[in-house]
Write an enzyme that holds these catalytic residues in place. Structure first.
Site, PDB file in Angstrom:
ATOM      1  N   ASP A 136       0.850  -1.181   0.000  1.00 12.41           N
ATOM      2  CA  ASP A 136       0.000   0.000   0.000  1.00 12.41           C
ATOM      3  C   ASP A 136       0.891   1.238   0.000  1.00 12.41           C
ATOM      4  OD1 ASP A 136      -2.032  -1.793   0.152  1.00 12.41           O
ATOM      5  OD2 ASP A 136      -2.779  -1.166   2.112  1.00 12.41           O
TER       6      ASP A 136
ATOM      7  N   ASP B 228     -15.243  -2.913  -1.902  1.00 13.49           N
ATOM      8  CA  ASP B 228     -14.875  -2.673  -0.512  1.00 13.49           C
ATOM      9  C   ASP B 228     -16.151  -2.398   0.270  1.00 13.49           C
ATOM     10  OD1 ASP B 228     -12.255  -2.717  -1.524  1.00 13.49           O
ATOM     11  OD2 ASP B 228     -12.295  -0.552  -1.867  1.00 13.49           O
TER      12      ASP B 228
END
Length: 239
Positions: A8, A130
Site C-alpha cells: 500500500d 470494498d
C-alpha cells in the site's frame, strides 16, 4: 489459491492503514521497490499494489513508486488499485507493464467504464468491492453507499472482468482474521473469481479461505510486515 502480498503506497512509502484510516498509517518501508523485491525473492506469484493517495485524489499520485516496483520486478505480474477512474489512466498503466488494474469507485459510479475496459483489455480489469457490513464504500472508503456488495458483483457477471477483490473494511489491517463467510458467499454468488482481502493474518486464515473451494486468491499485508505470517512458509503451504 494465489497469495498476493500487498504494498500500500502513501506519500511514496510502503504503509499499512488500520481499517482504511489514512490518519492511522504505519510506514513499513521507505522503498516500495525494495519491499517488492523482498516479496519476489520469497517466491510470490503476484504483487498487489494500492495507491492510497490516488484513491482519495481520484487520479494516480504514487505513480513513481509503482513504476519503480514494475522496473524492479519485471518477471512478476502486478495488479494496482486506487485512483484509476478513466480509460486513459487504465490504458496508461497497462502500457507501463501492469498486468491488471482494479476499478473500485467507478464500478459504482460509472459501471459502463468497467464494461468498456474489460472488453478492451480482456483479462486485465478487476473490480474492487470494498464493504462495511455488506454495503459498498467508495473514494478510498471515505463514502458509504446503499449498494450491496453481492448486488454489485452480480451486475458485472456478464462483463468479462478478470476478478473481484472483496475487502471487508472492518477487518482490514486489524489482524483479526478475514470474513470467510461473507467472502465465500460472494464467491458462490458469481462465476467471477473472487480474491479475499482484509484481515488475512495467519496461515490458518489462508487455509480456511482455500478450503472453501471457491475463493481464488487472498491478499495479505500487515501480517507479512509484522512477521505474523511468513510469506515463504505460506506459499509452500498453499502449494
Amino acid at each position: 489459491m494465489i497469495l498476493y502480498p500487498a504494498i500500500d503506497l502513501k506519500d511514496g512509502q510502503a504503509v499499512r492503514l488500520l481499517r482504511g484510516d489514512m490518519e492511522k498509517s504505519t510506514v513499513f518501508n521507505d522503498s516500495p521497490a525494495d519491499q517488492a523485491r523482498a516479496f519476489v525473492d520469497a517466491g510470490c506469484q503476484w504483487l498487489h499494489l494500492v495507491d492510497l493517495n490516488g484513491a482519495f485524489a481520484g487520479q494516480p499520485v504514487n505513480g513513481a513508486a509503482v513504476e519503480a516496483i514494475l522496473a524492479a520486478c519485471p518477471g512478476v505480474p502486478a495488479q494496482l488499485g486506487g485512483g484509476i477512474r478513466d480509460m486513459a489512466t487504465i490504458e496508461a498503466w497497462l502500457d507501463k507493464g501492469l498486468q491488471r488494474v482494479i476499478l473500485g469507485t467507478v464500478a459504482v459510479e460509472n459501471p459502463a467504464l468497467v464494461r468498456a475496459a474489460a472488453k478492451a483489455f480482456p483479462g486485465q480489469v478487476a473490480v474492487g468491492i470494498d464493504a462495511r457490513k455488506g454495503r459498498v464504500a467508495t473514494k478510498g472508503w471515505a463514502e458509504e453507499t446503499d449498494v450491496m456488495a453481492d448486488d454489485l458483483a452480480r451486475s458485472f457477471e456478464d462483463a468479462g472482468v478478470a476478478a473481484i477483490i472483496y475487502t471487508d473494511i472492518d477487518r482490514d489491517g486489524a489482524m483479526g482474521g478475514p470474513n470467510v463467510a461473507a467472502t465465500e458467499a460472494l464467491a458462490r454468488a458469481v462465476s467471477i473469481p473472487v480474491i479475499a482481502s482484509g484481515g488475512v493474518s495467519s496461515l490458518d486464515d489462508l487455509i480456511a479461505l482455500r478450503d472453501t473451494g471457491v475463493i481464488s486468491g487472498a491478499i495479505s499485508g500487515r501480517a507479512l510486515y509484522d512477521g505474523a505470517l511468513d510469506l515463504r512458509t505460506a506459499l509452500d503451504a498453499l502449494a
